[in-house]
Scaffold this motif. Structure first.
Motif, PDB file in Angstrom:
ATOM      1  N   ARG A  38      35.559  39.823  76.253  1.00 58.54           N
ATOM      2  CA  ARG A  38      36.993  39.990  76.473  1.00 58.54           C
ATOM      3  C   ARG A  38      37.277  41.447  76.797  1.00 58.54           C
ATOM      4  O   ARG A  38      36.791  42.351  76.133  1.00 58.54           O
ATOM      5  N   VAL A  39      38.103  41.678  77.821  1.00 59.71           N
ATOM      6  CA  VAL A  39      38.392  43.026  78.288  1.00 59.71           C
ATOM      7  C   VAL A  39      39.551  43.649  77.528  1.00 59.71           C
ATOM      8  O   VAL A  39      39.510  44.806  77.156  1.00 59.71           O
ATOM      9  N   SER A  40      40.603  42.880  77.290  1.00 61.99           N
ATOM     10  CA  SER A  40      41.832  43.425  76.722  1.00 61.99           C
ATOM     11  C   SER A  40      42.471  42.410  75.777  1.00 61.99           C
ATOM     12  O   SER A  40      42.293  41.204  75.931  1.00 61.99           O
ATOM     13  N   LEU A  41      43.229  42.919  74.819  1.00 67.52           N
ATOM     14  CA  LEU A  41      43.978  42.022  73.931  1.00 67.52           C
ATOM     15  C   LEU A  41      45.261  41.526  74.579  1.00 67.52           C
ATOM     16  O   LEU A  41      45.773  40.473  74.216  1.00 67.52           O
ATOM     17  N   ASN A  42      45.813  42.294  75.509  1.00 63.29           N
ATOM     18  CA  ASN A  42      47.076  41.932  76.157  1.00 63.29           C
ATOM     19  C   ASN A  42      46.991  42.116  77.670  1.00 63.29           C
ATOM     20  O   ASN A  42      47.527  43.074  78.205  1.00 63.29           O
ATOM     21  N   PRO A  43      46.343  41.181  78.365  1.00 56.55           N
ATOM     22  CA  PRO A  43      46.291  41.325  79.820  1.00 56.55           C
ATOM     23  C   PRO A  43      47.663  41.053  80.422  1.00 56.55           C
ATOM     24  O   PRO A  43      48.459  40.301  79.859  1.00 56.55           O
ATOM     25  N   PRO A  44      47.959  41.675  81.568  1.00 54.44           N
ATOM     26  CA  PRO A  44      49.266  41.430  82.185  1.00 54.44           C
ATOM     27  C   PRO A  44      49.352  40.007  82.748  1.00 54.44           C
ATOM     28  O   PRO A  44      48.348  39.411  83.121  1.00 54.44           O
ATOM     29  N   THR A  45      50.560  39.493  82.764  1.00 52.78           N
ATOM     30  CA  THR A  45      50.847  38.197  83.378  1.00 52.78           C
ATOM     31  C   THR A  45      51.779  38.464  84.546  1.00 52.78           C
ATOM     32  O   THR A  45      52.730  39.231  84.429  1.00 52.78           O
ATOM     33  N   VAL A  46      51.502  37.827  85.664  1.00 51.14           N
ATOM     34  CA  VAL A  46      52.332  37.988  86.856  1.00 51.14           C
ATOM     35  C   VAL A  46      53.043  36.672  87.127  1.00 51.14           C
ATOM     36  O   VAL A  46      52.423  35.612  87.076  1.00 51.14           O
ATOM     37  N   PHE A  86      62.864  31.114  75.606  1.00 55.26           N
ATOM     38  CA  PHE A  86      63.176  32.370  76.290  1.00 55.26           C
ATOM     39  C   PHE A  86      62.967  33.522  75.313  1.00 55.26           C
ATOM     40  O   PHE A  86      63.571  33.552  74.251  1.00 55.26           O
ATOM     41  N   ARG A  87      62.076  34.438  75.686  1.00 53.18           N
ATOM     42  CA  ARG A  87      61.767  35.605  74.859  1.00 53.18           C
ATOM     43  C   ARG A  87      61.943  36.857  75.690  1.00 53.18           C
ATOM     44  O   ARG A  87      61.645  36.872  76.881  1.00 53.18           O
ATOM     45  N   GLU A  88      62.408  37.922  75.036  1.00 52.58           N
ATOM     46  CA  GLU A  88      62.604  39.180  75.744  1.00 52.58           C
ATOM     47  C   GLU A  88      61.267  39.893  75.910  1.00 52.58           C
ATOM     48  O   GLU A  88      60.472  39.972  74.979  1.00 52.58           O
ATOM     49  N   HIS A  89      61.015  40.393  77.134  1.00 52.45           N
ATOM     50  CA  HIS A  89      59.787  41.093  77.481  1.00 52.45           C
ATOM     51  C   HIS A  89      60.122  42.340  78.293  1.00 52.45           C
ATOM     52  O   HIS A  89      61.190  42.430  78.881  1.00 52.45           O
ATOM     53  N   THR A  90      59.163  43.247  78.346  1.00 51.35           N
ATOM     54  CA  THR A  90      59.240  44.354  79.286  1.00 51.35           C
ATOM     55  C   THR A  90      58.582  43.880  80.569  1.00 51.35           C
ATOM     56  O   THR A  90      57.455  43.384  80.548  1.00 51.35           O
ATOM     57  N   VAL A  91      59.306  43.998  81.684  1.00 55.11           N
ATOM     58  CA  VAL A  91      58.813  43.525  82.977  1.00 55.11           C
ATOM     59  C   VAL A  91      59.067  44.586  84.043  1.00 55.11           C
ATOM     60  O   VAL A  91      59.829  45.530  83.830  1.00 55.11           O
ATOM     61  N   ARG A  92      58.399  44.415  85.187  1.00 55.06           N
ATOM     62  CA  ARG A  92      58.671  45.275  86.336  1.00 55.06           C
ATOM     63  C   ARG A  92      58.332  44.488  87.592  1.00 55.06           C
ATOM     64  O   ARG A  92      57.496  43.592  87.572  1.00 55.06           O
ATOM     65  N   PHE A  93      59.004  44.841  88.661  1.00 55.09           N
ATOM     66  CA  PHE A  93      58.737  44.199  89.939  1.00 55.09           C
ATOM     67  C   PHE A  93      57.483  44.808  90.552  1.00 55.09           C
ATOM     68  O   PHE A  93      57.381  46.025  90.688  1.00 55.09           O
ATOM     69  N   ILE A  94      56.540  43.971  90.928  1.00 55.91           N
ATOM     70  CA  ILE A  94      55.368  44.423  91.676  1.00 55.91           C
ATOM     71  C   ILE A  94      55.739  44.511  93.151  1.00 55.91           C
ATOM     72  O   ILE A  94      55.363  45.446  93.840  1.00 55.91           O
ATOM     73  N   ALA A 113      59.997  37.612  94.614  1.00 55.06           N
ATOM     74  CA  ALA A 113      59.290  38.798  94.128  1.00 55.06           C
ATOM     75  C   ALA A 113      58.171  38.398  93.185  1.00 55.06           C
ATOM     76  O   ALA A 113      58.192  37.320  92.592  1.00 55.06           O
ATOM     77  N   GLU A 114      57.210  39.284  93.054  1.00 57.51           N
ATOM     78  CA  GLU A 114      56.195  39.177  92.009  1.00 57.51           C
ATOM     79  C   GLU A 114      56.640  40.090  90.877  1.00 57.51           C
ATOM     80  O   GLU A 114      57.012  41.244  91.109  1.00 57.51           O
ATOM     81  N   VAL A 115      56.596  39.571  89.663  1.00 56.91           N
ATOM     82  CA  VAL A 115      57.055  40.309  88.492  1.00 56.91           C
ATOM     83  C   VAL A 115      55.924  40.376  87.476  1.00 56.91           C
ATOM     84  O   VAL A 115      55.331  39.353  87.128  1.00 56.91           O
ATOM     85  N   GLU A 116      55.613  41.589  87.012  1.00 56.16           N
ATOM     86  CA  GLU A 116      54.578  41.762  85.988  1.00 56.16           C
ATOM     87  C   GLU A 116      55.223  41.744  84.608  1.00 56.16           C
ATOM     88  O   GLU A 116      56.206  42.440  84.369  1.00 56.16           O
ATOM     89  N   ILE A 117      54.650  40.948  83.717  1.00 52.98           N
ATOM     90  CA  ILE A 117      55.173  40.797  82.357  1.00 52.98           C
ATOM     91  C   ILE A 117      54.182  41.417  81.388  1.00 52.98           C
ATOM     92  O   ILE A 117      52.999  41.069  81.393  1.00 52.98           O
ATOM     93  N   GLU A 118      54.659  42.330  80.560  1.00 56.40           N
ATOM     94  CA  GLU A 118      53.793  42.932  79.544  1.00 56.40           C
ATOM     95  C   GLU A 118      53.773  42.055  78.305  1.00 56.40           C
ATOM     96  O   GLU A 118      54.813  41.604  77.836  1.00 56.40           O
ATOM     97  N   ASP A 119      52.591  41.816  77.762  1.00 56.66           N
ATOM     98  CA  ASP A 119      52.408  41.132  76.482  1.00 56.66           C
ATOM     99  C   ASP A 119      53.161  39.801  76.434  1.00 56.66           C
ATOM    100  O   ASP A 119      54.051  39.603  75.611  1.00 56.66           O
ATOM    101  N   PHE A 120      52.799  38.870  77.323  1.00 55.17           N
ATOM    102  CA  PHE A 120      53.429  37.548  77.399  1.00 55.17           C
ATOM    103  C   PHE A 120      53.399  36.879  76.024  1.00 55.17           C
ATOM    104  O   PHE A 120      52.362  36.854  75.363  1.00 55.17           O
TER     105      PHE A 120
END
Length: 156
Positions: A38-46, A86-94, A113-120
């Motif tokens: 496993r590489v990361s505990l929290n991989p990004p979700t797009v 529905f849960r609040e997340h930190t996101v950004r537009f790719i 748009a493609e949106v990256e979600i931190e810690d889904f």
């Protein structure tokens, strides 16, 4: 942190899709087996998001992207549809939704748009264990273990 305005519509669920970044590093060994790590505990979700917005709100949406998010370069807080609700997340537009916009009728505009979600959001390990062991709980399982059956005279 900037928050997505409540008065603007969320992406349509019909066209919504998620893709989690591959989180396993695979190494082919000389023996023929593959080693997995496993590489990361929290991989990004797009997520691929499609916003269908009435023309009265489209100008507000575009202004929010352009001015509040610096043309989509800044992260923001938004409610994301997950299996847990529905849960609040930190996101950004790719990809900037303003680069893929089109009128779909006289009254509606569509933005993609493609949106990256931190810690889904997912269940914690204990919540998952409790759900798998239902109707029993983790605490009931631990209390039911009789350690005296494992203790022998040779341990003294």
């Amino acid at each position: 942190m900037i928050v997505y305005p409540e008065r603007l519509p969320r992406p349509t669920l019909r066209d919504l899709s998620y893709a989690q970044a591959d989180n396993v590093l695979k190494t082919k060994m000389a023996s023929g087996y593959t080693r997995l790590r496993r590489v990361s505990l929290n991989p990004p979700t797009v997520k691929q998001a499609v916003y269908r917005i009435h023309k009265s709100q489209a100008a507000i949406f575009e202004g929010f992207i352009r001015h509040a998010l610096d043309d989509g370069a800044r992260s923001f807080r938004d409610k994301v549809h997950t299996p847990l609700g529905f849960r609040e997340h930190t996101v950004r537009f790719i990809t900037n939704p303003l680069s893929r916009r089109k009128p779909i009728s006289r009254l509606y505009w569509e933005y993609s748009a493609e949106v990256e979600i931190e810690d889904f959001a997912t269940m914690t390990a204990i919540e998952t264990l409790d759900a798998v062991m239902y109707p029993h709980t983790y605490e009931e399982f631990v209390q039911a273990i009789d350690m005296s059956t494992y203790y022998t005279e040779s341990w003294k």
